[in-house]
Design an enzyme around this catalytic site. Structure first.
Site, PDB file in Angstrom:
ATOM      1  N   HIS A  53       0.849  -1.202   0.000  1.00 24.70           N
ATOM      2  CA  HIS A  53       0.000   0.000   0.000  1.00 24.70           C
ATOM      3  C   HIS A  53       0.883   1.251   0.000  1.00 24.70           C
ATOM      4  CE1 HIS A  53      -3.445   2.566   1.422  1.00 24.70           C
ATOM      5  NE2 HIS A  53      -2.429   3.261   1.915  1.00 24.70           N
ATOM      6  N   GLU A  54       1.866   1.259   0.900  1.00 26.86           N
ATOM      7  CA  GLU A  54       2.774   2.403   0.971  1.00 26.86           C
ATOM      8  C   GLU A  54       3.655   2.490  -0.272  1.00 26.86           C
ATOM      9  OE1 GLU A  54       2.413   4.680   3.114  1.00 26.86           O
ATOM     10  OE2 GLU A  54       0.965   3.604   4.358  1.00 26.86           O
ATOM     11  N   HIS A  91       1.994   4.598  -2.898  1.00 27.66           N
ATOM     12  CA  HIS A  91       2.246   6.029  -2.715  1.00 27.66           C
ATOM     13  C   HIS A  91       3.653   6.392  -3.179  1.00 27.66           C
ATOM     14  CE1 HIS A  91      -1.481   6.541  -0.609  1.00 27.66           C
ATOM     15  NE2 HIS A  91      -1.123   5.830   0.458  1.00 27.66           N
TER      16      HIS A  91
END
EC number: 3.4.24.-
Length: 404
Positions: free
Chosen positions: A21-22, A25
């Site tokens: 998920h990170e 980003h």
């Protein structure tokens, strides 16, 4: 041993999901020219780190999440002189939205990849609730000696003696019309003696009479209450279960998309009902029966993962992980701070506001002051932390178990 291994494996899988998920980003921020100072998995003291280019990568001691430190996420952040032009809040709206959406998007991608793998290896189940009371099998009526443990019985059961067989569709029993197998079972449990039963076979309606047999079953007297032995009616039938549908490499692609759509609808329905389940969680913490439909934390999810591995149900392990990633992605898109969706909402608001101001010949306004939004953010955090503490407590003292 396998149960403990399953818990560890599922916890690691959750951590990998958060890390990816990170990564979403990180990758999009770098691709759009923003500066990422740090990318870390975990919180607390740093166990290991390395610097590649302008970004520091590392692992921290507490494996409960991760973070991606992008320069200038808000206008109140202090910046170095060489960071000003690359601050996130100064970038085009589409870039900001792309970076913020990339995290939840990674969770959705993980979900789709897992579903695709399940479609190829095990096949996909049907998520739609049955709309007919289809008989899957007939058998004798055995008493439930203990929770989940049936006694011995021989010979045909009441349903078989009444002429019912696998594939028949029950439409009415006694004076009650039924539309699902669960409806029929609930009606039968309340009846006794000989009652008429109407069922369809090959499109033809047939009426027969069935002798309701009293037997022992462990039942809940109310929502969230403990299961207790009770005498109920039974006719000796089992539900018809659809087998998973298997797919090839190419046919699995549209099947995955369709299944993910159905799963999204079901997850959405479940998320909407979370506030109504909090009372049941408190009841479970106090010693009441844990409703399997109540929400759980990552602790409870890991316990479920342990159960699936302990019983060799790897398909359930991966399916549950896919579902969890879908939930994580959806929750992160909630348009409230501190979720990604809250930051997206602010970026879109600023864009619309400035378009209106430009159309009126007014200079664009300053970026939204996040400090003024902190009270609302703290309110959301209080609810989130309270929810996490409640679910973790329930999962520790009274966890949901698949096979108990």
């Amino acid at each position: 041993m396998m149960f403990a291994l399953g818990i560890v494996l599922f916890a690691i899988a959750i951590l990998i999901s958060v890390a990816l998920h990170e990564c979403g980003h990180l990758w999009v921020a770098c691709a759009t020219g923003m500066k990422v100072r740090r990318y870390f998995v975990g919180f607390g003291p740093t166990l290991w780190s390395t610097r590649r280019g302008e970004t520091q990568y590392g692992i921290k001691a507490v494996p409960l999440g991760g973070f991606c430190d992008i320069v200038g996420m808000t206008s109140v952040e202090k910046l170095e002189p060489d960071e000003s032009d690359r601050a996130m809040y100064k970038q085009a709206t589409w870039k900001r939205v792309a970076v913020l959406f990339a995290g939840p998007a990674m969770n959705f991608v993980i979900c789709l990849v897992l579903i695709y793998g399940i479609a190829l290896v095990w096949g996909l189940p049907n998520l739609h609730m049955p709309t007919r009371a289809v008989i899957g099998e007939t058998a004798c009526v055995a008493s439930e000696l203990d929770q989940g443990k049936l006694g011995n019985c021989t010979g045909p059961g009441p349903a078989a003696l009444a002429g019912l067989r696998a594939g028949d569709v029950v439409v009415k029993i006694g004076d009650t019309t039924v539309s699902t197998f669960d409806d029929m079972a609930a009606v039968v449990r309340k009846l006794h003696g000989t009652v008429p039963i109407v069922f369809e076979r090959d499109g033809t309606a047939i009426t027969s009479y069935v002798d309701i047999t009293p037997t022992q079953r462990y039942m809940s007297k109310g929502k969230g209450s403990q299961l207790e032995p009770a005498t109920v009616g039974a006719i000796g039938v089992g539900a018809h279960h659809l087998l998973p549908t298997h797919y090839g490499v190419f046919s699995a692609l549209p099947a995955t998309a369709a299944f993910a759509g159905d799963l999204t609808v079901e997850v959405g329905k479940a998320l909407v009902t979370i506030p109504t389940k909090l009372g049941a969680l408190v009841h479970a913490i106090g010693g009441g029966q844990r409703d399997p439909q109540t929400p759980m934390s990552v602790v409870g999810a890991s316990i479920i993962g342990g159960d699936t591995v302990d019983h060799g149900l790897w398909v359930a392990f991966w399916f549950f992980l896919a579902q969890l990633n879908l939930i994580l992605g959806a929750i992160n898109l909630v348009p409230l701070l501190p979720f990604d969706g809250g930051h997206i909402a602010i970026a879109v608001f600023e864009r619309i506001r400035n378009l209106i101001r430009s159309a009126r010949g007014v200079v664009v306004a300053a970026p939204v002051n996040y400090l003024k939004l902190m009270p609302a953010t703290y309110v959301v955090l209080v609810f989130v932390v309270g929810y996490v503490l409640l679910t973790v407590t329930a999962d520790l003292v009274n966890p949901i178990r698949l096979f108990q």
